[in-house]
Design an enzyme around this catalytic site. Structure first.
Site: not given
Ligand SMILES: NC(=O)c1ccc[n+]([C@@H]2O[C@H](COP(=O)([O-])OP(=O)(O)OC[C@H]3O[C@@H](n4cnc5c(N)ncnc54)[C@H](OP(=O)(O)O)[C@@H]3O)[C@@H](O)[C@H]2O)c1
Length: 287
Positions: A66, A211-213, A216
């Site tokens: 990252y 990608f729990p959300l 987004g």
């Molecule tokens: N193992 C793997 O291959 C892999 C791949 C991808 C991700 N990951 C891990 O999984 C974690 C989570 O995935 P992710 O961060 O990509 O996606 P995510 O948690 O599904 O969603 C993040 C997105 O949602 C928005 N968001 C978050 N909270 C919100 C809220 N309360 N209201 C409105 N929008 C909101 C964020 O924007 P804002 O910044 O504007 O809040 C961002 O655009 C990553 O941080 C990483 O640690 C692992």
């Protein structure tokens, strides 16, 4: 003393001796575009990490990739020296060749180098949970896991996990090293990893949905959860996270955000309790 907000998500013990609150935080949003370089607002990134800890989060997912290194250096800046109960789970196994570019590299010497760099960047003597970011198809699985097992024997890694794998791959990896967790794409709208989740439940592994959300998509106004969220007096992202927490006791969601307001919104999902009827309605409405 009142319990911190994240405590309401309950606990899970990874690998038999690493107990964390189930609702965690993921650092991938703390970088520039394409998960490359510095974030737009590095001071806000530091505030996000400190606020997560204040709210009781004690499980943080990160990766050397990252930035690369940006998220780990921010963690060090914001939180070092770390609280005794904080578990930082990191990953190795991707080379970064540019914004949005991810190249799996599982060669043992590369994995070792990245673990050494993560120890240095995070300011740790041992990594609590090292996840192989991807199994590299060009390198025998036993060589990749063998190197991680060696690092474990040397005391540099405590536990080993996998990311984006099938049940067969978990079993194959398990022949070389003890696997304690798996991190796959999974959320209310994307449930292809269901068999891996079931395997994790049956075998006591932590299941970390990335990608729990839906990056987004599940959190936005007008999205599939908006109407039900209004009825429930919760935000759409809280419903998506509460659904995950109810889905399985092994579930360890790590929502990512670059804003303090959103980290507060997300951690408060720990206190949103869905009834069985609400859970079923969400499962049907979004599946
Ligand atoms: N193992 C793997 O291959 C892999 C791949 C991808 C991700 N990951 C891990 O999984 C974690 C989570 O995935 P992710 O961060 O990509 O996606 P995510 O948690 O599904 O969603 C993040 C997105 O949602 C928005 N968001 C978050 N909270 C919100 C809220 N309360 N209201 C409105 N929008 C909101 C964020 O924007 P804002 O910044 O504007 O809040 C961002 O655009 C990553 O941080 C990483 O640690 C692992």
């Amino acid at each position: 003393m009142t319990a911190p907000v994240a405590a309401a998500s309950g606990e899970f013990t990874i690998g038999g001796n690493l107990t964390v609150r189930r609702l965690g935080y993921g650092t991938m949003q703390l970088t520039g575009e394409g998960v490359w370089g510095d974030p737009k607002d590095p001071d806000e990134a530091v505030r996000v990490l400190r606020r997560a800890i204040e709210l009781g989060v004690n499980f943080i997912d990160t990766a050397d990739a990252y930035g690369p290194f940006t998220a780990d250096l921010l963690l060090n800046k914001a939180l070092h020296p770390y609280a005794d109960d904080l578990v930082i789970a990191t990953k190795a196994g991707f080379a970064r060749t540019g914004p949005g570019q991810w190249v799996p590299i599982g060669r043992p010497e590369y994995l070792r180098q990245q673990v050494e760099l993560s120890l240095r960047h995070l300011g740790l003597e041992r990594i609590d949970l090292l996840q192989l970011h991807r199994i590299d198809a060009k390198v025998p699985v036993a060589e990749q896991l063998g190197e991680l097992a060696e690092l474990q024997q040397e005391g540099k890694i405590r536990h080993i996990g996998l990311s984006e794998v099938s049940v067969e791959q978990i079993e194959e990896a398990g022949k070389t090293a003890r696997i304690v967790s798996v991190q796959n794409l999974y959320n209310l709208a994307q449930r292809d990893a269901e068999p891996v989740l079931e395997y994790a439940e049956q075998n006591g592994l932590g299941f970390i949905p990335w990608f729990p959300l839906a990056t987004g998509g599940l959190a936005k106004a007008g999205g599939p959860l908006d109407q039900i969220a209004k009825e429930h007096d919760a935000s759409p992202s809280q419903l998506a996270l509460a659904w995950l927490l109810k889905r399985s006791p092994n579930m360890l969601p790590i929502p990512g955000t670059s804003s303090v307001a959103h980290v507060e919104d997300n951690v408060a999902a720990a206190q949103v309790e869905l009834t069985d009827e609400e859970f079923a309605r969400l499962t049907e409405a979004v599946g």
